[in-house]
Design an enzyme around this catalytic site. Structure first.
Site, PDB file in Angstrom:
ATOM      1  N   HIS A 128      -6.548  38.951  39.501  1.00 18.39           N
ATOM      2  CA  HIS A 128      -6.675  39.982  40.528  1.00 18.39           C
ATOM      3  C   HIS A 128      -6.291  41.374  40.045  1.00 18.39           C
ATOM      4  O   HIS A 128      -6.485  42.353  40.777  1.00 18.39           O
ATOM      5  CB  HIS A 128      -5.854  39.605  41.768  1.00 18.39           C
ATOM      6  CG  HIS A 128      -6.541  39.945  43.048  1.00 18.39           C
ATOM      7  ND1 HIS A 128      -6.165  39.428  44.264  1.00 18.39           N
ATOM      8  CD2 HIS A 128      -7.602  40.751  43.326  1.00 18.39           C
ATOM      9  CE1 HIS A 128      -6.940  39.907  45.225  1.00 18.39           C
ATOM     10  NE2 HIS A 128      -7.815  40.721  44.684  1.00 18.39           N
ATOM     11  N   ASP A 170      -5.620  37.076  50.744  1.00 14.31           N
ATOM     12  CA  ASP A 170      -4.774  36.630  49.643  1.00 14.31           C
ATOM     13  C   ASP A 170      -3.518  35.964  50.205  1.00 14.31           C
ATOM     14  O   ASP A 170      -3.065  36.311  51.304  1.00 14.31           O
ATOM     15  CB  ASP A 170      -4.356  37.857  48.808  1.00 14.31           C
ATOM     16  CG  ASP A 170      -3.987  37.544  47.373  1.00 14.31           C
ATOM     17  OD1 ASP A 170      -3.334  36.518  47.138  1.00 14.31           O
ATOM     18  OD2 ASP A 170      -4.328  38.344  46.481  1.00 14.31           O
ATOM     19  N   HIS A 219      -0.831  36.437  48.527  1.00 13.51           N
ATOM     20  CA  HIS A 219       0.158  37.371  47.985  1.00 13.51           C
ATOM     21  C   HIS A 219      -0.247  38.812  48.297  1.00 13.51           C
ATOM     22  O   HIS A 219      -1.430  39.124  48.443  1.00 13.51           O
ATOM     23  CB  HIS A 219       0.269  37.185  46.469  1.00 13.51           C
ATOM     24  CG  HIS A 219       0.462  35.756  46.060  1.00 13.51           C
ATOM     25  ND1 HIS A 219      -0.600  34.927  45.762  1.00 13.51           N
ATOM     26  CD2 HIS A 219       1.593  35.016  45.908  1.00 13.51           C
ATOM     27  CE1 HIS A 219      -0.131  33.714  45.447  1.00 13.51           C
ATOM     28  NE2 HIS A 219       1.189  33.751  45.530  1.00 13.51           N
ATOM     29  N   ASP A 249       0.316  41.550  46.293  1.00  8.22           N
ATOM     30  CA  ASP A 249      -0.176  42.251  45.100  1.00  8.22           C
ATOM     31  C   ASP A 249       0.060  43.758  45.163  1.00  8.22           C
ATOM     32  O   ASP A 249      -0.772  44.560  44.732  1.00  8.22           O
ATOM     33  CB  ASP A 249      -1.679  41.976  44.893  1.00  8.22           C
ATOM     34  CG  ASP A 249      -1.966  40.515  44.573  1.00  8.22           C
ATOM     35  OD1 ASP A 249      -1.015  39.761  44.317  1.00  8.22           O
ATOM     36  OD2 ASP A 249      -3.146  40.127  44.601  1.00  8.22           O
ATOM     37  N   HIS A 297      -1.323  41.256  37.760  1.00  2.75           N
ATOM     38  CA  HIS A 297      -2.175  40.805  38.872  1.00  2.75           C
ATOM     39  C   HIS A 297      -1.417  40.878  40.199  1.00  2.75           C
ATOM     40  O   HIS A 297      -2.035  40.749  41.258  1.00  2.75           O
ATOM     41  CB  HIS A 297      -2.735  39.394  38.624  1.00  2.75           C
ATOM     42  CG  HIS A 297      -1.746  38.270  38.755  1.00  2.75           C
ATOM     43  ND1 HIS A 297      -2.138  36.957  38.970  1.00  2.75           N
ATOM     44  CD2 HIS A 297      -0.390  38.222  38.677  1.00  2.75           C
ATOM     45  CE1 HIS A 297      -1.071  36.175  39.036  1.00  2.75           C
ATOM     46  NE2 HIS A 297      -0.010  36.919  38.853  1.00  2.75           N
ATOM     47  N   ASP A 321      -9.006  36.591  47.051  1.00  2.00           N
ATOM     48  CA  ASP A 321      -8.351  35.723  46.075  1.00  2.00           C
ATOM     49  C   ASP A 321      -8.447  34.290  46.606  1.00  2.00           C
ATOM     50  O   ASP A 321      -8.022  34.020  47.736  1.00  2.00           O
ATOM     51  CB  ASP A 321      -6.889  36.148  45.919  1.00  2.00           C
ATOM     52  CG  ASP A 321      -6.144  35.412  44.821  1.00  2.00           C
ATOM     53  OD1 ASP A 321      -6.430  34.224  44.593  1.00  2.00           O
ATOM     54  OD2 ASP A 321      -5.249  36.026  44.200  1.00  2.00           O
ATOM     55  N   ASP A 349      -6.682  31.873  46.184  1.00  2.00           N
ATOM     56  CA  ASP A 349      -5.415  31.252  46.580  1.00  2.00           C
ATOM     57  C   ASP A 349      -5.040  31.576  48.021  1.00  2.00           C
ATOM     58  O   ASP A 349      -4.047  31.049  48.542  1.00  2.00           O
ATOM     59  CB  ASP A 349      -4.277  31.579  45.605  1.00  2.00           C
ATOM     60  CG  ASP A 349      -3.730  32.999  45.691  1.00  2.00           C
ATOM     61  OD1 ASP A 349      -3.914  33.681  46.707  1.00  2.00           O
ATOM     62  OD2 ASP A 349      -3.087  33.443  44.713  1.00  2.00           O
ATOM     63  N   GLU A 362      -9.551  34.720  40.729  1.00  2.00           N
ATOM     64  CA  GLU A 362      -8.483  33.743  40.497  1.00  2.00           C
ATOM     65  C   GLU A 362      -8.944  32.284  40.544  1.00  2.00           C
ATOM     66  O   GLU A 362      -8.126  31.380  40.749  1.00  2.00           O
ATOM     67  CB  GLU A 362      -7.302  33.962  41.456  1.00  2.00           C
ATOM     68  CG  GLU A 362      -6.605  35.317  41.287  1.00  2.00           C
ATOM     69  CD  GLU A 362      -5.681  35.408  40.063  1.00  2.00           C
ATOM     70  OE1 GLU A 362      -5.582  34.426  39.315  1.00  2.00           O
ATOM     71  OE2 GLU A 362      -5.070  36.492  39.875  1.00  2.00           O
TER      72      GLU A 362
END
Length: 329
Positions: free
Chosen positions: A121, A144, A146, A148, A161, A253, A255, A298
């Site tokens: 990312h 996402d 996260h 980031d 990332h 992303d 994830d 990702e």
């Protein structure tokens, strides 16, 4: 006589408010893993191509224009790339992101829908610079687990990332991006009130402080559970694009999805979006007619067994198709 079937690409082109050529997808494949320590994520776009993502786009009626020089992302890695402060692989990340920005900008200038397949990312600092240089009133939907948004000083891991948004939002202090830094070329290009998150569930303490300080709107998995994905997407759009008259860059992303849905990714976190919740986000953004750029990042083919790889690559391709207007009926 029977009429010719209207393609998804034609519907999206007619719906688009900003794209001159809404039936053309400009694809940038970025086999890059320098923003994090796990090998394999650089094979993500290659596996998606092997799985047929380009053919799938064409099957929807799109003309596909592929950026050249995919292999250069690997060959540009410097022989020596010592840390700068906390930042790991800073020169490699900076060079790759700059090249991404140029390729994405070229697609946007041509009026194509810019689709970038990563890669980790960190490449989003490049995709966002590229798209925002053409669409100056653009908003960003960041899907996402996260945030980031660590700065070079706040990141504990030093993996970039986890930092792309701090660069494009202009949150880094001068000592974090000194003259001649590999990131000196990145100028603030996204306003904090033009960014919204969906799916957060693993946010560092420093990132929580940044989100609160700058009033950045974030819908966590708690909000998804509380309101349902339909209302969450509507609230997210209302925050960054209330009149539905701003271009949208969506950075997704994998994830963000629960590991049971997308297991082959580097930083999986339990309790994520379901298969349908992830796809609904993409479908709803496509319906706005505002999407001008999409990142799908990702996917890591080296993590998990062959079935985990197949499952994650398949869902990545499916998310892209949903963002391009693939209809269920």
């Amino acid at each position: 006589m029977s009429q010719a079937k209207v393609t998804d690409a034609q519907i999206m082109a007619d719906r688009s408010k900003f794209l001159k050529h809404g039936d053309i997808v400009g694809v940038t494949c970025v086999p890059f893993s320098g923003g994090q320590p796990k090998g394999g994520v650089d094979d993500g776009p290659i596996e998606m191509i092997r799985f047929g993502i380009l053919d799938q786009m064409q099957g929807m009626g799109y003309q596909v224009e592929l950026s050249e020089g995919m292999d250069k992302y690997r060959s540009m890695q410097p022989a020596s790339d010592p840390p700068i402060g906390n930042m790991k692989n800073p020169r490699y990340v900076g060079m790759a992101a700059r090249r991404v920005s140029e390729q994405v900008k070229a697609h946007c200038q041509q009026g194509r829908l810019a689709v970038t397949l990563g890669g980790d990312h960190s490449i989003a600092m490049g995709t966002l610079v590229g798209s925002s240089s053409v669409y100056d009133n653009m908003c960003v939907i960041w899907v996402d687990a996260h945030a980031d948004i660590n700065t070079p000083n706040s990141t504990d891991s030093g993996n970039l990332h986890g930092c792309p948004l701090s660069f494009v939002l202009g949150l880094c202090d001068k000592d974090e991006v000194p003259p001649n830094s590999p990131f000196e070329w990145i100028k603030p290009c996204i306003q904090s009130n033009h960014l919204v998150y969906i799916g957060l569930r693993d946010v560092d303490p420093a990132e929580k402080a940044i989100l609160r300080k700058h009033g950045i709107r974030a819908f966590s998995m708690h909000d998804v559970d509380k309101y349902g994905i339909g209302q969450v997407v509507e609230m997210a759009l209302d925050h960054v694009n209330p009149e539905r008259n701003r271009p949208i860059h969506m950075s997704f992303d994998v994830d963000a999805l629960d590991p049971s849905v997308a297991p082959a990714t580097g930083t999986p976190v339990r309790g994520g979006l379901t298969f349908r919740e992830g796809h609904y986000i993409c479908e709803a953004v496509a319906e706005t007619g505002c999407l001008v750029a999409l990142d799908l990042v990702e996917v890591n083919p080296l993590l998990g067994d062959p079935e985990s790889l197949r499952q994650t690559v398949a869902v990545g391709c499916s998310l892209v198709r949903s963002s391009l207007g693939e209809s269920l009926l």
